[in-house]
Design a protein around this motif. Structure first.
Motif, mmCIF file in Angstrom:
data_model
loop_
_atom_site.group_PDB
_atom_site.id
_atom_site.type_symbol
_atom_site.label_atom_id
_atom_site.label_comp_id
_atom_site.label_asym_id
_atom_site.label_seq_id
_atom_site.Cartn_x
_atom_site.Cartn_y
_atom_site.Cartn_z
ATOM 1 N N ILE A 120 -13.952 46.122 -17.466
ATOM 2 C CA ILE A 120 -13.223 44.972 -16.943
ATOM 3 C C ILE A 120 -13.634 44.781 -15.494
ATOM 4 C CG2 ILE A 120 -10.943 44.043 -16.390
ATOM 5 C CD1 ILE A 120 -9.844 45.491 -18.781
ATOM 6 N N ASP A 121 -14.167 43.595 -15.186
ATOM 7 C CA ASP A 121 -14.700 43.343 -13.849
ATOM 8 C C ASP A 121 -13.608 43.062 -12.825
ATOM 9 O OD1 ASP A 121 -17.266 43.648 -14.873
ATOM 10 O OD2 ASP A 121 -17.438 41.507 -15.380
ATOM 11 N N HIS A 122 -12.446 42.592 -13.280
ATOM 12 C CA HIS A 122 -11.366 42.246 -12.343
ATOM 13 C C HIS A 122 -10.056 42.890 -12.803
ATOM 14 C CE1 HIS A 122 -13.965 39.231 -10.440
ATOM 15 N NE2 HIS A 122 -14.338 38.899 -11.670
ATOM 16 N N PRO A 123 -9.957 44.222 -12.702
ATOM 17 C CA PRO A 123 -8.739 44.904 -13.173
ATOM 18 C C PRO A 123 -7.504 44.525 -12.370
ATOM 19 C CG PRO A 123 -10.178 46.418 -11.971
ATOM 20 C CD PRO A 123 -10.958 45.170 -12.168
ATOM 21 N N GLU A 124 -7.696 44.090 -11.133
ATOM 22 C CA GLU A 124 -6.539 43.732 -10.308
ATOM 23 C C GLU A 124 -5.807 42.506 -10.847
ATOM 24 O OE1 GLU A 124 -9.970 41.300 -8.957
ATOM 25 O OE2 GLU A 124 -9.669 43.418 -9.446
ATOM 26 N N GLU A 125 -6.464 41.733 -11.717
ATOM 27 C CA GLU A 125 -5.843 40.541 -12.287
ATOM 28 C C GLU A 125 -5.058 40.839 -13.567
ATOM 29 O OE1 GLU A 125 -5.883 37.660 -10.877
ATOM 30 O OE2 GLU A 125 -7.355 38.031 -9.297
ATOM 31 N N MET A 126 -5.107 42.075 -14.038
ATOM 32 C CA MET A 126 -4.415 42.434 -15.284
ATOM 33 C C MET A 126 -2.942 42.680 -14.998
ATOM 34 S SD MET A 126 -6.840 42.170 -17.432
ATOM 35 C CE MET A 126 -6.055 42.842 -18.887
ATOM 36 N N ILE A 127 -2.136 41.631 -15.164
ATOM 37 C CA ILE A 127 -0.705 41.706 -14.867
ATOM 38 C C ILE A 127 0.091 41.365 -16.120
ATOM 39 C CG2 ILE A 127 -1.038 41.161 -12.426
ATOM 40 C CD1 ILE A 127 -0.292 38.260 -13.101
ATOM 41 N N ALA A 128 1.413 41.592 -16.034
ATOM 42 C CA ALA A 128 2.288 41.255 -17.164
ATOM 43 C C ALA A 128 2.221 39.761 -17.438
ATOM 44 C CB ALA A 128 3.721 41.678 -16.858
ATOM 45 N N PRO A 129 2.111 39.342 -18.691
ATOM 46 C CA PRO A 129 1.951 37.917 -19.012
ATOM 47 C C PRO A 129 3.232 37.118 -18.806
ATOM 48 C CG PRO A 129 2.157 39.193 -21.021
ATOM 49 C CD PRO A 129 2.086 40.180 -19.895
ATOM 50 N N THR A 130 3.048 35.831 -18.528
ATOM 51 C CA THR A 130 4.178 34.910 -18.399
ATOM 52 C C THR A 130 4.490 34.295 -19.764
ATOM 53 O OG1 THR A 130 2.650 33.113 -17.849
ATOM 54 C CG2 THR A 130 3.576 34.388 -16.014
ATOM 55 N N LYS A 131 5.628 33.604 -19.826
ATOM 56 C CA LYS A 131 6.094 33.060 -21.111
ATOM 57 C C LYS A 131 5.139 32.027 -21.701
ATOM 58 C CE LYS A 131 10.181 35.150 -21.220
ATOM 59 N NZ LYS A 131 10.585 36.069 -22.283
ATOM 60 N N ASP A 132 4.397 31.330 -20.845
ATOM 61 C CA ASP A 132 3.494 30.290 -21.351
ATOM 62 C C ASP A 132 2.084 30.796 -21.596
ATOM 63 O OD1 ASP A 132 2.855 30.748 -18.732
ATOM 64 O OD2 ASP A 132 2.582 28.642 -18.195
ATOM 65 N N SER A 133 1.911 32.109 -21.571
ATOM 66 C CA SER A 133 0.573 32.670 -21.728
ATOM 67 C C SER A 133 0.170 32.737 -23.197
ATOM 68 C CB SER A 133 0.517 34.074 -21.121
ATOM 69 O OG SER A 133 1.280 34.973 -21.897
ATOM 70 N N VAL A 134 -1.144 32.957 -23.396
ATOM 71 C CA VAL A 134 -1.671 33.078 -24.751
ATOM 72 C C VAL A 134 -1.128 34.325 -25.439
ATOM 73 C CG1 VAL A 134 -3.736 34.362 -24.057
ATOM 74 C CG2 VAL A 134 -3.802 32.962 -26.114
ATOM 75 N N VAL A 135 -0.686 35.317 -24.652
ATOM 76 C CA VAL A 135 -0.146 36.552 -25.242
ATOM 77 C C VAL A 135 1.102 36.245 -26.053
ATOM 78 C CG1 VAL A 135 0.752 38.852 -24.756
ATOM 79 C CG2 VAL A 135 -1.090 37.915 -23.354
#
Length: 694
Positions: free
Chosen positions: A372-387
């Motif tokens: 993963i090139d940008h691990p700092e961007e891996m945060i808990a997803p928001t309600k409108d996310s694809v997750v």
């Protein structure tokens, strides 16, 4: 029966006119007339009427003579005889000659119509029988021909579906197509999934030169029209005209039918006549379509047979993944093992797994594997996310081209340069436990085999996660139970010591009273005695835990506030709440007061210099979720897992954790719980849940 022809033979013009205008014409019969016996006999032979009505006495030939002449000619025309002078002898003679009825002149119209209907009934039945017999013979002949065709087709179909070698199978299909249609040439074309063109896979009588490199564009060919429409095409020409199959390939007649698998056209089965002018028929289309159905099924079977060997290793890999993940019970290890397997075993570039908390409807930060090139961007997803969308997704969501996919073209895939991605929810018995993404940094087209593997992988991963979660919960409950067993034993000893010591204190106070008369000392002794008595009453004053009731949370907090009001003011702690907006829960009010009081005391210890304490709740499903938030410094990360186990939690928060252990035990007793504390922008949070009133 309308239009039946009736020949009337009578020398009376009036009788002829009345028969035509009053009897036959108005009732739909066709009239033919004759004035004497000879004319009548001639017209009977020439016109072949359906019925003859004639007079007994006529010029040139009598009625009986006409009857004799008709019998000599083996005529079966029914006859009605009319006479002015009837006699029994004439009637017997007439009936012996085959007369159907015998009418005395003058007659009523209704009488004549009834006689005509009776005379024609037998002829009508005989004609209908002959018509039906002819039709049955015709149908039988058609059935015999169709049975012959179906027997041939069945035999061909059996031989086709019994073959699994793809090359042999395709050649047999074309041979069968040429055989059942009587065609000169045959070909089987398949759709190239990458280019969309039709390419030749098998042929009969085409010639090696033409067959080599044979390809057709769908947009500019007859076979291409079959692919686009999914319907057969039957064409033929007249005289010297020719049909263009492709450049340099002309024929006089052809039939092209689609090969369909799972509702999709996968190819075309074609036959043609290049030399003969014989056109194909609709029955040829039917036979070729039936054979094409056999062929499509057989092709898919052969492909599956070929794919089985290719997928055996993948299925073995999947079995290894399932065995390794389900044999592990540590939750963190299981999560990491799942994403690692997606990278090492399934060939993904990056795998991400989001564990779902259904109680709070949220995800923590994901577990990942791969570069993963940008691990700092891996945060808990928001309600409108694809997750969250994947969590609700039934089955797989496949994005072959992520950058042009409206669902997957999001921040993560763009940052990490993902080309293809498979997303799916992890479910056990329909309940989601998480969502997962298997990502590829190279263009990737997912095959049917991979789809099956992903589905099975998701199932085994979900089961492994649920097993680990269950093990974690059981382990926590076991540790809590062990701690409570120890705490219960200690509490019994402490209660005994409290009773003994308070009794001793009261005895000593009485002794001191008698020995020290000083009024100031007497006031101190009064306070000591009052405190000791209160301590003695603490243990037996706690309520029974077996009483369950509907409890108003705002009232519980009101009792806690009243109990701790002095400390709250002295320590400058502001207590806020929205519990008055929540429905009632199912618990025991007095024990719930003890639990909330324990949380309040814990917060007071965390805020020696003052601060804010809040009880903020909301309803989720059949539970009430309450966040108990203080502005203290919180628990150190290395000590969080020591909570609710009666262990020393270290300096800074004080005590041995018995208070929080008691809080958890009370909440568990009534179907509630308390989670490990965490910190966010609001402060230090203890998450509590309680069941709504049943």
């Amino acid at each position: 029966m309308a239009g039946e022809k009736v020949l009337v033979i009578d020398d009376s013009v009036e009788i002829l006119r009345n028969m035509k205008e009053l009897v036959l014409g108005p009732n739909g019969y066709s009239f033919v007339g004759a004035r004497d016996g000879q004319e009548g006999l001639r017209k009977a032979v020439a016109e072949n009427p359906d019925l003859i009505v004639m007079d007994f006495q006529m010029p040139k030939m009598t009625g009986l003579e006409v009857l004799d002449a008709l019998q000599e000619r083996q005529s079966d025309i029914p006859v009605i005889l009319m006479t002015f002078h009837g006699s029994e002898e004439i009637a017997v003679q007439a009936f012996r000659l085959g007369v159907k009825d015998y009418i005395i002149k003058p007659f009523e119209v209704e009488v004549m119509l009834a006689a005509i209907d009776r005379a024609l009934t037998e002829r009508r039945l005989r004609a209908e029988r002959e018509r039906l017999t002819k039709k049955v013979l015709q149908i039988n002949k058609q059935l015999e021909h169709r049975i012959t065709e179906l027997n041939v087709l069945y035999t061909v179909g059996q031989s086709v579906t019994s073959l699994l070698n793809l090359e042999e199978l395709l050649n047999r299909i074309v041979e069968a197509a040429v055989f059942v249609t009587g065609a000169e040439e045959g070909a089987l074309l398949l759709v190239d999934k990458d280019t969309g063109e039709l390419y030749l896979r098998a042929a009969r009588n085409l010639g090696e030169k033409l067959a080599r490199g044979f390809r057709l564009k769908v947009e500019h060919s007859i076979a291409g029209q079959v692919v686009k429409t999914g319907k057969p095409i039957l064409q033929s020409t007249q005289d010297e005209e020719m049909l263009k199959v492709k450049t340099g390939y002309l024929v006089k007649s052809l039939v092209n039918v689609p090969l369909k698998a799972k509702g999709k056209v996968i190819g075309v089965l074609a036959v043609d006549n290049k030399v003969s002018s014989k056109p194909f028929t609709g029955n040829d289309v039917y036979l070729l379509s039936a054979l094409a159905d056999y062929a499509a099924i057989a092709i898919e079977n052969a492909r599956l047979y070929k794919d089985t060997g290719d997928k055996a290793d993948q299925l073995d890999t999947l079995l290894q993944i399932a065995q390794s993940t389900t044999s592990q019970l540590d939750l963190e290890a299981v999560l990491q093992m799942i994403v690692d397997s997606a990278v090492t075993k399934l060939g993904a570039g990056v795998a991400t797994l989001y564990l779902y908390d259904p109680t709070r409807d949220e995800f923590p930060a994901p577990v990942t594997a791969g570069q993963i090139d940008h691990p700092e961007e891996m945060i808990a997803p928001t309600k409108d996310s694809v997750v969250y969308r994947m969590l609700r997704q039934e089955g797989l969501y496949l994005a072959h081209d992520v950058q042009h996919d409206e669902v997957m073209a999001r921040g993560f895939t763009q940052r990490e340069k993902i080309k293809s991605s498979a997303g799916f929810s992890l479910r056990v018995r329909g309940e989601p436990v998480g969502a997962m993404f298997i990502n590829y940094r190279r263009p990737h087209r997912f095959t049917e085999g991979e789809k099956n593997i992903f589905t099975l992988f998701a199932q085994s991963a979900a089961i492994a996660i649920q097993n680990a979660q269950l093990y974690q919960k059981v382990s926590e409950r076991l540790e809590t139970a062990s701690a409570m067993a120890w705490a219960g034993t200690a509490a019994s000893l402490w209660a005994h010591e409290v009773q003994q010591n308070t009794f001793t204190i009261c005895t000593d106070v009485a002794t001191l009273r008698s020995r020290i008369p000083d009024s100031g000392i007497q006031e101190i002794l009064d306070r000591i005695e009052t405190t000791a008595s209160a301590l003695a009453e603490v243990v037996p004053s706690l309520p029974s835990r077996d009483v369950e009731e509907a409890v108003t949370l705002a009232r519980v907090l009101k009792d806690v506030r009243k109990k701790r009001d002095k400390e709250l003011q002295e320590r400058n702690v502001r207590l806020q709440s929205n519990l008055e907006t929540l429905p009632r829960v199912w618990a025991n009010r007095q024990w719930l007061v003890e639990a909330f009081d324990g949380l309040t005391k814990n917060a007071l210890r965390a805020m020696p210099g003052g601060g804010d304490l809040s009880f903020t709740g909301k309803v989720v499903g059949n539970k009430v979720l309450i966040d108990v938030i203080d502005s203290g410094k919180g628990f150190p990360e290395q000590l969080r897992n020591q909570l609710y186990k009666g262990r020393v939690v270290g300096p800074g928060r004080g005590g041995m954790g018995i208070g929080l252990l008691l809080v958890k035990t009370i909440l568990n007793r009534y179907g509630g719980d308390i989670g490990l504390p965490y910190s966010d922008e609001r402060g230090n949070v203890f998450p509590v849940q309680l069941p709504l009133v049943r």
